[in-house]
Structure formats: structure tokens, C-alpha cells
Design a protein around this motif. Structure first.
Motif, PDB file in Angstrom:
ATOM      1  N   LYS A 101       0.927  -1.209  -0.046  1.00 40.60           N
ATOM      2  CA  LYS A 101       0.117   0.027   0.000  1.00 40.60           C
ATOM      3  C   LYS A 101       0.903   1.371   0.031  1.00 40.60           C
ATOM      4  O   LYS A 101       0.679   2.282  -0.793  1.00 40.60           O
ATOM      5  CB  LYS A 101      -0.841   0.098   1.259  1.00 40.60           C
ATOM      6  N   GLU A 102       1.903   1.179   0.732  1.00 42.18           N
ATOM      7  CA  GLU A 102       2.803   2.446   0.905  1.00 42.18           C
ATOM      8  C   GLU A 102       3.611   2.681  -0.446  1.00 42.18           C
ATOM      9  O   GLU A 102       3.524   3.724  -0.948  1.00 42.18           O
ATOM     10  CB  GLU A 102       3.852   2.390   2.049  1.00 42.18           C
ATOM     11  N   ASP A 103       3.861   1.558  -0.975  1.00 43.96           N
ATOM     12  CA  ASP A 103       4.718   1.561  -2.339  1.00 43.96           C
ATOM     13  C   ASP A 103       3.904   2.111  -3.595  1.00 43.96           C
ATOM     14  O   ASP A 103       4.590   2.656  -4.436  1.00 43.96           O
ATOM     15  CB  ASP A 103       5.427   0.411  -2.575  1.00 43.96           C
ATOM     16  N   ALA A 104       2.758   1.652  -3.341  1.00 34.85           N
ATOM     17  CA  ALA A 104       1.627   2.220  -4.433  1.00 34.85           C
ATOM     18  C   ALA A 104       1.396   3.631  -4.651  1.00 34.85           C
ATOM     19  O   ALA A 104       1.317   3.962  -5.731  1.00 34.85           O
ATOM     20  CB  ALA A 104       0.335   1.485  -4.340  1.00 34.85           C
ATOM     21  N   ARG A 105       1.699   4.270  -3.623  1.00 29.34           N
ATOM     22  CA  ARG A 105       1.640   5.797  -3.624  1.00 29.34           C
ATOM     23  C   ARG A 105       3.119   6.516  -4.012  1.00 29.34           C
ATOM     24  O   ARG A 105       2.941   7.697  -4.152  1.00 29.34           O
ATOM     25  CB  ARG A 105       1.295   6.258  -2.297  1.00 29.34           C
ATOM     26  N   ARG A 106       4.241   5.774  -4.446  1.00 29.17           N
ATOM     27  CA  ARG A 106       5.271   6.315  -4.926  1.00 29.17           C
ATOM     28  C   ARG A 106       5.026   6.960  -6.316  1.00 29.17           C
ATOM     29  O   ARG A 106       4.322   6.539  -7.032  1.00 29.17           O
ATOM     30  CB  ARG A 106       6.500   5.410  -4.579  1.00 29.17           C
ATOM     31  N   GLY A 107       5.929   7.896  -6.661  1.00 30.77           N
ATOM     32  CA  GLY A 107       6.054   8.373  -7.796  1.00 30.77           C
ATOM     33  C   GLY A 107       6.527   7.891  -8.889  1.00 30.77           C
ATOM     34  O   GLY A 107       6.719   6.625  -8.904  1.00 30.77           O
ATOM     35  N   HIS A 108       6.938   8.553  -9.971  1.00 30.67           N
ATOM     36  CA  HIS A 108       7.394   8.142 -11.138  1.00 30.67           C
ATOM     37  C   HIS A 108       8.831   8.526 -11.599  1.00 30.67           C
ATOM     38  O   HIS A 108       8.967   9.659 -11.357  1.00 30.67           O
ATOM     39  CB  HIS A 108       6.396   8.153 -12.429  1.00 30.67           C
ATOM     40  N   VAL A 109       9.373   7.841 -12.288  1.00 30.44           N
ATOM     41  CA  VAL A 109      10.615   8.464 -13.016  1.00 30.44           C
ATOM     42  C   VAL A 109      10.588   8.422 -14.380  1.00 30.44           C
ATOM     43  O   VAL A 109      10.151   7.334 -15.212  1.00 30.44           O
ATOM     44  CB  VAL A 109      11.806   7.530 -12.416  1.00 30.44           C
ATOM     45  N   VAL A 110      10.829   9.558 -15.383  1.00 32.24           N
ATOM     46  CA  VAL A 110      10.771   9.599 -16.763  1.00 32.24           C
ATOM     47  C   VAL A 110      12.323   9.524 -17.089  1.00 32.24           C
ATOM     48  O   VAL A 110      13.058  10.499 -16.706  1.00 32.24           O
ATOM     49  CB  VAL A 110      10.051  10.660 -17.085  1.00 32.24           C
ATOM     50  N   ASP A 111      12.621   8.592 -18.063  1.00 30.73           N
ATOM     51  CA  ASP A 111      13.938   8.214 -18.571  1.00 30.73           C
ATOM     52  C   ASP A 111      14.002   7.906 -19.819  1.00 30.73           C
ATOM     53  O   ASP A 111      13.396   6.848 -20.063  1.00 30.73           O
ATOM     54  CB  ASP A 111      14.602   7.477 -17.606  1.00 30.73           C
ATOM     55  N   LYS A 112      14.422   8.635 -20.914  1.00 29.07           N
ATOM     56  CA  LYS A 112      14.656   8.095 -22.502  1.00 29.07           C
ATOM     57  C   LYS A 112      13.294   7.822 -22.927  1.00 29.07           C
ATOM     58  O   LYS A 112      13.322   6.666 -23.575  1.00 29.07           O
ATOM     59  CB  LYS A 112      15.470   7.087 -22.383  1.00 29.07           C
ATOM     60  N   GLY A 113      12.268   8.530 -22.651  1.00 28.51           N
ATOM     61  CA  GLY A 113      11.024   8.262 -23.402  1.00 28.51           C
ATOM     62  C   GLY A 113      10.221   7.039 -22.684  1.00 28.51           C
ATOM     63  O   GLY A 113       9.294   6.522 -23.235  1.00 28.51           O
ATOM     64  N   ARG A 114      10.585   6.656 -21.411  1.00 31.37           N
ATOM     65  CA  ARG A 114       9.734   5.669 -20.795  1.00 31.37           C
ATOM     66  C   ARG A 114       9.538   5.953 -19.130  1.00 31.37           C
ATOM     67  O   ARG A 114      10.219   7.193 -18.828  1.00 31.37           O
ATOM     68  CB  ARG A 114      10.690   4.129 -20.629  1.00 31.37           C
ATOM     69  N   VAL A 115       8.398   5.462 -18.554  1.00 30.98           N
ATOM     70  CA  VAL A 115       8.128   5.948 -17.389  1.00 30.98           C
ATOM     71  C   VAL A 115       8.284   4.934 -16.617  1.00 30.98           C
ATOM     72  O   VAL A 115       7.535   3.631 -16.907  1.00 30.98           O
ATOM     73  CB  VAL A 115       6.667   6.478 -17.347  1.00 30.98           C
ATOM     74  N   TYR A 116       9.004   5.130 -15.276  1.00 26.50           N
ATOM     75  CA  TYR A 116       8.959   3.784 -14.348  1.00 26.50           C
ATOM     76  C   TYR A 116       8.363   4.081 -13.103  1.00 26.50           C
ATOM     77  O   TYR A 116       8.575   5.337 -12.462  1.00 26.50           O
ATOM     78  CB  TYR A 116      10.594   3.416 -14.186  1.00 26.50           C
ATOM     79  N   TRP A 117       7.843   3.116 -12.203  1.00 21.31           N
ATOM     80  CA  TRP A 117       7.313   3.014 -10.818  1.00 21.31           C
ATOM     81  C   TRP A 117       8.520   3.313 -10.145  1.00 21.31           C
ATOM     82  O   TRP A 117       9.504   2.500 -10.058  1.00 21.31           O
ATOM     83  CB  TRP A 117       6.715   1.875 -10.722  1.00 21.31           C
ATOM     84  N   ALA A 118       8.647   4.269  -9.266  1.00 18.01           N
ATOM     85  CA  ALA A 118       9.528   4.636  -8.229  1.00 18.01           C
ATOM     86  C   ALA A 118       9.782   3.870  -6.934  1.00 18.01           C
ATOM     87  O   ALA A 118       9.615   4.410  -6.027  1.00 18.01           O
ATOM     88  CB  ALA A 118       9.708   6.112  -8.033  1.00 18.01           C
ATOM     89  N   HIS A 119       9.624   2.526  -7.420  1.00 17.19           N
ATOM     90  CA  HIS A 119       9.755   1.553  -5.998  1.00 17.19           C
ATOM     91  C   HIS A 119      11.154   1.437  -5.428  1.00 17.19           C
ATOM     92  O   HIS A 119      12.043   1.819  -6.130  1.00 17.19           O
ATOM     93  CB  HIS A 119       9.319   0.132  -6.514  1.00 17.19           C
ATOM     94  N   PRO A 120      11.089   1.155  -4.041  1.00 15.95           N
ATOM     95  CA  PRO A 120      12.628   1.293  -3.687  1.00 15.95           C
ATOM     96  C   PRO A 120      13.551   0.455  -4.376  1.00 15.95           C
ATOM     97  O   PRO A 120      14.689   0.535  -4.474  1.00 15.95           O
ATOM     98  CB  PRO A 120      12.184   0.954  -2.211  1.00 15.95           C
ATOM     99  N   PHE A 121      12.873  -0.702  -4.914  1.00 15.42           N
ATOM    100  CA  PHE A 121      14.027  -1.779  -5.693  1.00 15.42           C
ATOM    101  C   PHE A 121      14.448  -1.357  -7.044  1.00 15.42           C
ATOM    102  O   PHE A 121      15.366  -1.968  -7.630  1.00 15.42           O
ATOM    103  CB  PHE A 121      13.360  -2.985  -5.918  1.00 15.42           C
ATOM    104  N   PHE A 122      13.764  -0.146  -7.458  1.00 14.35           N
ATOM    105  CA  PHE A 122      14.083   0.315  -8.902  1.00 14.35           C
ATOM    106  C   PHE A 122      15.389   0.923  -8.852  1.00 14.35           C
ATOM    107  O   PHE A 122      15.896   1.603  -8.206  1.00 14.35           O
ATOM    108  CB  PHE A 122      13.216   1.431  -9.429  1.00 14.35           C
ATOM    109  N   ARG A 123      16.210   0.217  -9.799  1.00 12.57           N
ATOM    110  CA  ARG A 123      17.771   0.470  -9.762  1.00 12.57           C
ATOM    111  C   ARG A 123      18.590   0.372  -8.624  1.00 12.57           C
ATOM    112  O   ARG A 123      19.548   1.334  -8.607  1.00 12.57           O
ATOM    113  CB  ARG A 123      17.796   1.638 -10.547  1.00 12.57           C
ATOM    114  N   ASP A 124      18.230  -0.396  -7.759  1.00  7.29           N
ATOM    115  CA  ASP A 124      18.887  -0.509  -6.641  1.00  7.29           C
ATOM    116  C   ASP A 124      19.696  -1.596  -6.514  1.00  7.29           C
ATOM    117  O   ASP A 124      19.233  -2.629  -7.069  1.00  7.29           O
ATOM    118  CB  ASP A 124      17.905  -0.787  -5.416  1.00  7.29           C
TER     119      ASP A 124
END
Length: 700
Positions: free
Chosen positions: A327-350
Motif C-alpha cells: 500500500k505504501e509503495d503504490a503511492r510512490r511517484g514515477h521516473v521519466v527516463d529516455k521516453g519511458r516511465v518507471y514506478w519509483a519503487h525502492p527496488f528500482f535501480r537498487d
């Protein structure tokens, strides 16, 4: 005395401590307009300890159609339903839960739909009482004949449907004795073996509600221990009847999302560490590895994609972390990079998490918000559109939205037109989408790279762009009301010789904005009025169109100047002259559809157009009761399927040969096949499972 004919419907009601809701459930079956002489009601008291048994006996005293069975408590809804199935004599079976009730005309409508279309399963519209969730997508419109691949029927796997009893007995279907999810495998097996599925969407057939004491099995048996066997059987049932491939993946996706990821995210972390690790997690991991194919993973949402990836990689601790913080992670924002959008989950690019970026990619799932605010013809013959459009979670920086025109049923290149950005005050998120407004211009005389738009129907899309992110959506589904977005037809002069074409902006039945360029002429002096379109003979392939000449119709030479015109998408034309009878101007003209080449053909009635006088036309509208037809051509079955589109809902036909594989499957479904029992204990067939647990699942 000969035995009484069997009833049309056996209504089976499992009941356990069902008071006070039980009374309305039973009386709703008694009060059906189908008539008690056509219905038997089998109520099974599953060892109730309240007044359920006594109330059933009281109701039975005044209703010979009600049969009451008392049995020891089984702990589930499946076993009393099976008792009812063993006793049922009706052509159809309907499962009515004791806390729900039927609309008065429900069974008559559903039986009529099944009889008219030869279908084995009928879904009646489900209505909510007290806020209980109900499926909506499948009930957007009546569907006389469909299947799980052509409709949203697979989104509702509850048992509250009309089933042809011969299908149930041919498959030897029974409910497994689970406390939850016992109904889904039953319905899945019926869906996948049915000759067809019908949907009654224009009447509230079935009302679902929660009990006053909230004792529905959906609520009291919702934990994992009561779900696991049913979840596994859902996957096994789909695999039993479908070979690996896109069709299987389409259905498996629903179970991966709802039966695997949903309970795992919502329930697994609530279990004890030992049970979660040793009892439940291994089964979730097995399902993810066995059934969640790469194709399915590409289709599901990022939170589910992440869970499936971790399950496949056997990362129990990370699965628990992701589920616990969902529930907490569902409210995280987004990252725009090179024409793609990613969910800013704590595991993203960790680096420590080592999860690939595709598990977080949400680009193709972001909602596009758009609105048509104005559409008007300018004096110079240009159609001007104003509105706004933005991709949610992507700020409208450097917007470059384009208008995209695609000619219907044509492989010709699309037409792209630029838009001019403008401010759009009042949109949400503190000015993030302030420059999401736009103005677009469509000049039918020059839009196609300086050339006029070709004759035909043109659908309008928006390619919404910002920060290098691009999403294309159909345009016009949301719009301002009134005349602001309803421009009238307009004559446009363009092309060699100054040819005049009528361009008609219109909205499709789905509410989307389109252009009709010369496809259907709109004149006040239409030559006739169409009153009927019907087939002559059940399999003749001949369409009869009837109507009456108007004052503008030319009856010269017996009305010979009036023609029924069929035109294909490739420009091929077939015309049949119309002869009218007597001074009334009534006529009937027959078109041999069976002689038309393969393709889509539109129909109009026309006069003139020979140079001496202007062409006047009347569309042949789509009449609601007109179904498809078939015929044989050189020994091969062909069909004509009515279609309907355009500003006047003009009638058209798709003419094509019946696929050999499709025809063979339909024939096989009508044969009295004998297959091994699916759910009877001890049958040993794939998908069989021993008796354990109980259940009833939500309408979804």
C-alpha cells in the motif's frame, strides 16, 4: 398417466443459517414470470442451526414447485449445490445463493436468450445491494452469442448464471468441497466447453448483497487456508482445456492477477512466518513458475510483474517485503527516463535488489486524460478542434501532441496533423499540465499531404507527447455538451475538377469522434424512406430491403432510377434496380449478398448521379433484429455478418468464408461427448482434486 414434462429451469439454493435473507431469495424464485409450472426450486438446508429449515418447510407448504432437502452440515456451499444437481430435472440450472435474490423477469429473459441462440451459459446482469462489488464490463450491452475470448465474461466466475444441464452432465461437473474459490473452476470448465455464451444486460437479473451479520463465506472464509486449493484448480482447469499459447495466456492472466498476486499481496504477510514460508509460499512460487509465462508478465501491471519476478527467482524475503509494504509503495511517484516511465519503487535501480527495469515500466499503462472542448467549421472550410490531453504522472513539458486520422478498414498510411499548444487552466496537480491544451485544424481538401482526404470513414486519434513519452488514444469519448462539439455536415470542394464532397463529423456508438468523407450523402431531398431489411429464406444469402418513395424519389419507368447500391471497402460496386408497386411508392428490392466478394460492403439507396442530375442517397439503417446468415459457395460455407457504423448507423456486411477449424469445433461441441469427471473425487483425471474446504467467491 404419462410423466409430467421436465421443468425448464431447476433453481438450486444452498442454505446454511440463512435467515432472514432466505425468505426473499426463495420467494424471488417463486415469483418468476416464467411461471412455477416451468420451474422447480431445490433448496438444500446444509445443517443449519437457526430457523432456516423451518422457514423452508413453511414456504414449501404453499408451493409444490419447492423441494426441500435437509442434510448434515458440509462446511461449504459446493456440496449442497451438488445435492441439488443430483436431483435437478430442468433443461437449465440456475444457482441462487440464499442471501441474494432474482429480478422477477430474470429466468424468462435468460431462458429465451439461450433458446434463441442455442447457447449453454447465460449471464444475467448482476446488481449490487448495499455496496457489494459487481462486474460491469460484460454487462455494457446485450450479447446474444459470444465466448470468453470475445467478451468480458471471464471477469465474472461466480455461479449465478443459467447453465444448460446437458452441458453439466456431459462434463460430469460438480463443485469441489472448498470453502472459497469452489465456484470458479466449475464456471471456467463450463465456459470453455459451452457451445456459446449469452449476456442479458438490459435487465437486472440477479441482486447480490452481504448478510446483515456479515457472515457471507466470502468474508468469513477469506484467508489463505481456504483459498489455496481453489486457486490451484483454477490454473489446472484452464490448462486442461486449452493448449499453451495466446488463448490460454489470455485467461491465465486473470488468474495470475486475481488468484495469485492478489491474495499473495493482501494475505501472505499476515500469516505466521512458518506458515508463510513452508505452507503457502512454495505453492505461489510453483504457480508463478508454471503458469505466469513471459507473455503474461509483459501484460500485467508493474506491482504484479515485480511479485512474479521475485517468486520465479525464489526470493522469499523480498516477496514478503514487497507484499507487506504494497500500500505504501503504490503511492510512490514515477521516473521519466529516455521516453519511458518507471514506478519509483525502492527496488528500482537498487544494485542490491538487482531487479530489471522492465519490472517497473508503466509507460504503456499510464492513463491519458483528454477532452474535446470544441469543434466548429470555419468559413474557409477548415474543421477546428480544441481540447486538452495529457499523460497522467508526466508533466506537460515540451508538449507535441498530434492529431492522427486513420481510415476505417484500410491499410493505407495514417494522416498526421500537428496541433498548437495552448494553456489549459484548471487541470489538477498545481499547473503540472498547464500547457496540455491544444488547437488542431483539419482541412479535408488538403489534409492528406496536400491532397484531399479519401472517401470513407476516418477515425480520429491523439498521439499525446511530453518529455519524449508518447501515448496514442482514441479521441472524443469525453467532450463538452451542446452544439460546441456537434458541427453539422459540410460540402467541401477539392480535388480534380472541383469535385464536391460532403464531410460529416459524428460520434460513434462508443462516443468517439470520427469523420464521414463522402461515404453517406446527406440530403434533405432523400429519394426514399427505408422501413425494413430482412433475409429471404434462412440460408439463402438474399437480403430484402423494403421502403417507400418520398416526394423526391423519381418513379420514372417504375422507379427504375432508384438503385440499391452495395460498395466494398476496395471501391467495388454492385447495384440492383428498384421497382415500386402502385401509386403508393412501396417497394422491396432483393440483393443477393451470396454473390458479393469477400470484404465489407456498405448499403445505400441512390438516384441520379449520371451527370444529368445530382446524386441523392438514403442509408439503409441497421435494424436491431437482423442477424447474420450463411450459405454454401462451391461447397464451402460462407457467412454475412451485419455491421453498423457511421453518422446514420448505416448497415454494412462482412462477407467471408467460415473458417474450417471454427466450423469443426462447433460441430464437435454439439456431439454427445463423454469426458472423464473433472471434480468428482476418485476420477483420477487431470484437474481432479480430493474434497477439502469450502467457499464462495466475489462476483469478480
Amino acid at each position: 398417466m404419462p410423466p409430467a414434462p421436465p421443468p425448464r429451469v431447476s433453481v438450486i439454493v444452498p442454505a446454511y443459517n440463512a435467515m432472514p435473507e432466505l425468505t426473499r431469495a426463495i420467494t424471488s424464485a417463486m415469483d418468476q414470470t416464467l411461471g412455477l409450472d416451468q420451474i422447480e426450486i431445490i433448496a438444500v438446508n446444509d445443517g443449519s442451526t437457526d430457523d432456516t429449515g423451518a422457514e423452508l418447510e413453511r414456504l414449501a407448504q404453499g408451493c409444490p414447485a419447492l423441494r426441500v432437502v435437509h442434510q448434515e452440515n458440509s462446511g461449504c456451499a459446493g456440496r449442497p449445490r451438488n445435492t441439488g444437481l443430483d436431483l435437478a430435472r430442468g433443461d437449465f440450472v440456475f444457482f441462487l445463493d440464499s442471501d441474494d435474490y432474482l429480478g422477477p423477469d430474470a429466468l424468462r429473459r435468460m431462458v429465451a436468450m439461450a433458446d434463441e441462440n442455442g447457447t449453454d451459459v447465460v449471464l444475467g446482469k448482476i446488481a449490487s445491494v448495499g455496496g457489494r462489488a459487481v462486474p460491469r464490463a460484460v454487462f455494457s450491452h446485450n450479447q446474444p452469442r459470444t465466448d470468453v475470448f470475445s467478451s468480458a465474461a471471464y471477469l465474472t466466475l461466480g455461479p449465478w448464471k443459467l447453465f444448460r444441464r446437458s452441458l453439466i452432465e456431459r462434463l460430469r461437473l460438480r463443485f469441489p468441497p472448498y470453502r472459497n474459490c469452489e465456484d470458479k473452476p466449475f464456471t471456467v470448465a463450463a465456459y470453455l466447453n459451452a457451445s456459446g455464451i449469452s449476456v442479458v444486460a438490459d435487465y437486472d437479473c440477479y441482486y447480490v448483497r452481504y448478510r446483515e451479520d456479515r457472515s457471507n463465506l466470502t468474508l468469513v472464509a477469506g484467508d489463505l487456508v481456504h483459498r489455496m486449493d481453489g486457486i490451484g484448480l483454477c490454473f489446472e482447469t484452464v490448462a486442461r482445456y486449452l493448449e499453451p499459447g495466446p488463448r490460454r495466456d489470455r485467461l491465465m492472466r486473470r488468474h495470475v492477477e486475481w488468484e495469485l498476486c492478489g491474495p499473495l499481496r493482501g494475505l501472505l504477510w499476515r500469516e505466521s512466518e512458518e506458515d508463510a514460508r513452508e505452507r503457502f509460499y512454495p505453492r505461489f512460487r510453483h504457480w508463478a513458475r508454471t503458469w505466469a509465462t513471459d507473455a503474461i508478465c509483459r501484460q500485467i501491471d508493474a506491482p504484479d510483474r515485480l511479485l512474479v519476478h521475485l517468486l520465479r527467482a525464489d526470493r522469499f524475503e523480498d516477496v514478503m517485503t514487497v507484499a507487506r509494504n504494497a500500500k505504501e509503495d503504490a503511492r510512490r511517484g514515477h521516473v521519466v527516463d529516455k521516453g519511458r516511465v518507471y514506478w519509483a519503487h525502492p527496488f528500482f535501480r537498487d544494485p542490491a535488489a538487482a531487479v530489471p527495469d522492465e519490472c517497473f515500466d508503466v509507460t504503456d499503462r499510464l492513463p491519458v486524460r483528454h477532452r474535446l472542448e470544441g469543434a466548429r467549421w470555419r468559413e474557409d472550410g477548415v474543421l477546428e478542434l480544441t481540447g486538452h490531453a495529457y499523460i497522467e504522472h508526466v508533466a506537460a513539458l515540451r508538449p507535441g501532441t498530434e492529431l492522427v486520422l486513420r481510415r476505417y478498414q484500410s491499410d493505407r498510411p495514417e494522416v498526421r496533423l500537428p496541433t498548437t499548444p495552448r494553456p489549459a487552466p484548471g487541470l489538477p496537480e498545481d499547473g503540472r499540465y498547464e500547457m496540455a491544451g491544444f488547437t488542431a485544424e483539419i482541412d479535408p481538401a488538403t489534409a492528406d499531404g496536400g491532397a484531399p482526404l479519401e472517401r470513407g470513414l476516418w477515425n480520429i486519434y491523439l498521439d499525446v507527447r511530453a518529455q519524449g513519452v508518447s501515448r496514442t488514444v482514441r479521441f472524443g469519448g469525453t467532450r463538452e455538451g451542446g452544439e460546441a462539439t456537434h458541427p453539422k455536415p459540410r460540402s467541401v470542394t477539392a480535388g480534380p475538377g472541383g469535385r464536391t464532397t460532403v464531410v460529416t463529423p459524428y460520434f460513434t456508438p462508443y462516443g468517439n469522434f470520427s469523420l464521414d468523407v463522402g461515404q453517406v450523402a446527406h440530403h434533405l431531398d432523400a429519394p426514399c424512406q427505408v422501413t425494413e431489411a430482412s433475409w429471404r429464406g434462412s440460408r439463402s444469402g438474399v437480403l430484402a430491403v423494403s421502403g417507400r418513395l418520398t416526394g423526391a424519389g423519381d418513379a420514372g419507368e417504375g422507379g427504375g432510377r432508384l438503385r440499391l447500391r452495395a460498395e466494398s471497402g476496395t471501391g467495388e460496386v454492385r447495384e440492383v434496380p428498384v421497382r415500386h408497386d402502385g401509386p403508393s411508392g412501396d417497394f422491396t428490392v432483393r440483393l443477393p449478398v451470396r454473390r458479393l466478394a469477400r470484404g465489407v460492403w456498405t448499403l445505400t439507396l441512390v438516384t441520379g448521379g449520371d451527370g444529368a442530375e445530382p446524386c441523392r442517397a438514403t442509408v439503409v439503417p441497421r435494424f436491431g433484429g437482423l442477424a447474420g446468415t450463411r450459405w454454401l459457395r462451391f461447397g464451402r460455407p460462407y457467412y454475412a455478418k451485419p455491421l453498423s457504423w457511421g453518422p446514420a448507423m448505416a448497415l454494412a456486411f462482412e462477407v467471408a468464408p467460415v473458417k474450417v477449424a471454427t466450423a469443426a469445433r462447433r460441430r464437435l461441441r454439439r456431439l454427445p461427448l463423454f469426458r472423464p469427471a473433472l471434480f468428482r473425487p476418485g476420477t483420477g483425471g487431470r484437474g481432479a482434486s480430493p474434497a477439502r474446504g469450502r467457499g464462495r467467491a466475489p462476483a469478480g
